[in-house]
Design an enzyme around this catalytic site. Structure first.
Site, PDB file in Angstrom:
ATOM      1  N   ASP A 200      50.041  46.112  58.520  1.00  0.00           N
ATOM      2  CA  ASP A 200      49.888  46.328  60.114  1.00  0.00           C
ATOM      3  C   ASP A 200      51.089  47.351  60.488  1.00  0.00           C
ATOM      4  O   ASP A 200      51.761  47.994  59.567  1.00  0.00           O
ATOM      5  CB  ASP A 200      50.264  44.967  60.713  1.00  0.00           C
ATOM      6  CG  ASP A 200      51.794  44.667  60.476  1.00  0.00           C
ATOM      7  OD1 ASP A 200      52.624  45.318  59.810  1.00  0.00           O
ATOM      8  OD2 ASP A 200      52.135  43.904  61.000  1.00  0.00           O
ATOM      9  N   ASP A 202      54.304  48.101  63.004  1.00  0.00           N
ATOM     10  CA  ASP A 202      55.324  47.092  63.939  1.00  0.00           C
ATOM     11  C   ASP A 202      56.066  48.011  64.826  1.00  0.00           C
ATOM     12  O   ASP A 202      56.568  49.315  64.194  1.00  0.00           O
ATOM     13  CB  ASP A 202      56.260  46.451  63.085  1.00  0.00           C
ATOM     14  CG  ASP A 202      55.579  45.449  61.830  1.00  0.00           C
ATOM     15  OD1 ASP A 202      54.965  44.612  62.171  1.00  0.00           O
ATOM     16  OD2 ASP A 202      55.518  45.941  60.935  1.00  0.00           O
ATOM     17  N   ASP A 303      51.863  45.149  65.700  1.00  0.00           N
ATOM     18  CA  ASP A 303      52.672  43.974  66.392  1.00  0.00           C
ATOM     19  C   ASP A 303      53.683  44.967  67.417  1.00  0.00           C
ATOM     20  O   ASP A 303      54.341  45.978  67.013  1.00  0.00           O
ATOM     21  CB  ASP A 303      53.703  43.424  65.462  1.00  0.00           C
ATOM     22  CG  ASP A 303      52.789  42.000  64.845  1.00  0.00           C
ATOM     23  OD1 ASP A 303      51.756  41.779  65.445  1.00  0.00           O
ATOM     24  OD2 ASP A 303      53.345  41.469  64.123  1.00  0.00           O
TER      25      ASP A 303
HETATM   26  N1  DCP Z   1      59.803  39.698  59.463  1.00  0.00           N
HETATM   27  C1  DCP Z   1      60.788  38.706  58.908  1.00  0.00           C
HETATM   28  N2  DCP Z   1      60.384  37.471  58.647  1.00  0.00           N
HETATM   29  C2  DCP Z   1      59.139  37.044  59.132  1.00  0.00           C
HETATM   30  C3  DCP Z   1      58.086  38.092  59.671  1.00  0.00           C
HETATM   31  C4  DCP Z   1      58.631  39.159  59.793  1.00  0.00           C
HETATM   32  O1  DCP Z   1      61.883  38.978  58.535  1.00  0.00           O
HETATM   33  N3  DCP Z   1      58.419  35.913  58.582  1.00  0.00           N
HETATM   34  C5  DCP Z   1      60.299  41.005  59.798  1.00  0.00           C
HETATM   35  C6  DCP Z   1      60.744  41.613  58.441  1.00  0.00           C
HETATM   36  C7  DCP Z   1      59.462  42.571  58.311  1.00  0.00           C
HETATM   37  C8  DCP Z   1      59.091  42.762  59.795  1.00  0.00           C
HETATM   38  O2  DCP Z   1      59.524  41.809  60.635  1.00  0.00           O
HETATM   39  O3  DCP Z   1      59.624  43.923  57.684  1.00  0.00           O
HETATM   40  C9  DCP Z   1      57.594  43.047  59.979  1.00  0.00           C
HETATM   41  O4  DCP Z   1      56.839  42.236  59.156  1.00  0.00           O
HETATM   42  P1  DCP Z   1      55.584  42.357  58.521  1.00  0.00           P
HETATM   43  O5  DCP Z   1      54.987  41.274  58.270  1.00  0.00           O
HETATM   44  O6  DCP Z   1      54.732  43.328  59.203  1.00  0.00           O
HETATM   45  O7  DCP Z   1      56.030  43.220  57.025  1.00  0.00           O
HETATM   46  P2  DCP Z   1      56.252  44.858  56.549  1.00  0.00           P
HETATM   47  O8  DCP Z   1      56.198  45.439  57.550  1.00  0.00           O
HETATM   48  O9  DCP Z   1      57.592  44.676  55.933  1.00  0.00           O
HETATM   49  O10 DCP Z   1      55.210  44.948  55.443  1.00  0.00           O
HETATM   50  P3  DCP Z   1      53.732  45.041  55.816  1.00  0.00           P
HETATM   51  O11 DCP Z   1      53.372  46.549  55.098  1.00  0.00           O
HETATM   52  O12 DCP Z   1      52.908  44.219  54.890  1.00  0.00           O
HETATM   53  O13 DCP Z   1      53.349  45.388  57.302  1.00  0.00           O
HETATM   54 MG    MG Z   2      54.444  45.592  58.933  1.00  0.00          MG
END
Ligand code: DCP
Ligand code: MG
Length: 379
Positions: A200, A202, A303
């Protein structure tokens, strides 16, 4: 590697973890077991495998023998067994049978639907359902979020590229500035850590004049909706109150910012222009013909989070990730410093006071940690 192995600290937030490392052949295996443990609602086991994988990501070279693992933290018996088997036989039977198992595959497919968590997926699995198609075929009751998840499943399975994230950034910036000039927008999550693809995109939004950001999200989503750029959105209001949520809730990893879970309609031609500025009209239309959908657009999960300016540093730290890095930061704060860290605040439980910060660097300093830049938080 003994000398370097000695230097690996035990909390992920004490180490530098680059995006690209030398031990994917081991970490991918351990992360399958971590994922499977999560599907089986075994959080402790899942975190243990993730911590083990994360230590291997921080190593300066490829692991060649069990000797290389001497003195490394976070490697439990089970992880060591798996690593040993992979080093000796090229693969682990447990990992391969997990990867092939009907439960693992079905849970992966079902939790891969936007709006479907482990609990719901598990219930469906026990009812004999295996895929999004099974949900449609059997006419399962779905909420609005899950309906969108099923409808756009194929698009949302495709990784989002950095070029696509940049196009979305421009769109979000335009929307935010149209409704609140002077607002600041920052790309978060995996892309801030330097990832080339993500599941996604963010964003964190704030305004230097505290209070201006209140109830901003509905204005943003209205603007986007008027432009026909949203396929789905659900906004939740800010519910953070320092007095009630601060110290007591700071350890919870769900934050209380005004937040929008959305699915954007991204014009594909815009993405290819952005990634290849010198492309001729012919090149662009040729690229279109090769596109599987040929619809000219794709669905992308986005998001949006709005933070008051005074919490922006904490929100930035909390939304940069990785998930394990965040978890380890909170664990370090609680266990080693008697502090509670959240995406809103840092509370010192010994002095009974909030520690204010304007930058991520200040927060690391309060926590007695060396500053780790986003690109090294890929734990
Ligand atoms: N986050 C967190 N705990 C969660 C959900 C989110 O700490 N349960 C924080 C850390 C993540 C950020 O929010 O880096 C964004 O969540 P994502 O699920 O979008 O994760 P990423 O952006 O790191 O990875 P992706 O490439 O899968 O989007
Ligand atoms: Mg993300």
């Amino acid at each position: 590697g003994d000398a370097t192995a000695m230097l690996i600290k035990s909390y992920a937030c004490q180490r530098r973890t680059p995006l690209k490392h030398h031990n994917s052949f081991l970490t991918e295996a351990l992360e399958i077991l971590a994922q499977n443990a999560e599907y089986n609602d075994n959080e402790g086991r899942s975190v243990a495998f993730r911590r083990a994988a994360s230590v291997l990501k921080a190593l300066p070279r490829r692991v060649r023998s069990m000797e290389d693992l001497r003195c490394l933290p976070c490697l439990g018996d089970h992880s060591q067994r798996v690593i040993k088997e992979i080093l000796e036989d090229g693969s682990s039977r447990e990992v391969e049978s997990t990867r092939q198992s009907e439960q693992y595959q079905a849970m992966k497919a079902l939790t891969g639907i936007f709006g479907v968590g482990v609990r719901t997926a598990d219930r469906w699995f026990r009812e004999g359902l295996r895929s999004p198609d099974d949900l449609i075929r059997t006419g399962q009751q779905l909420n609005r979020e899950q309906q969108a998840g099923v409808q756009y499943y194929d698009d949302l399975q495709k990784p989002v590229t950095k070029a696509e994230a940049d196009v979305i950034s421009d769109v979000v910036e335009k929307a935010v500035h149209a409704v609140l000039p002077g607002a600041e927008i920052q790309l978060m999550g995996g892309f801030r850590r330097g990832k080339e693809v993500g599941h996604d995109v963010d964003f964190l939004i704030t305004h230097p004049e505290e209070g201006k950001e209140e109830r901003l999200m509905p204005k943003i989503t209205n603007w986007l909706e008027e432009q026909g750029l949203l396929l789905y959105q659900k906004t939740t209001r800010n519910s953070y109150l320092e007095k009630m949520d601060g110290p007591a809730r700071a350890s919870s990893n769900m934050d209380r910012f005004e937040r929008c879970f959305s699915i954007f309609k991204l014009q594909e031609s815009a993405a290819s222009c952005k990634s290849n500025c010198s492309a001729s009209a012919e090149d662009v239309s040729a690229a279109h013909e090769h596109h599987s959908e040929a619809s000219g657009w794709r669905a992308v999960r986005v998001d949006l989070v709005v933070s008051p300016y005074s919490q922006f540093a904490f929100a930035t730290l909390g939304w940069t990730g990785s998930k394990l890095f965040e978890r380890e930061l909170r664990r370090w704060a609680g266990q080693e410093k008697h502090m509670s860290l959240s995406s809103h605040a840092l509370y010192d439980n010994k002095q009974n006071l909030y520690l204010r910060a304007k930058t991520e660097e200040e927060i690391f300093a309060y926590l007695g940690l060396e500053y780790i830049p986003p690109s090294e938080r890929n734990a």
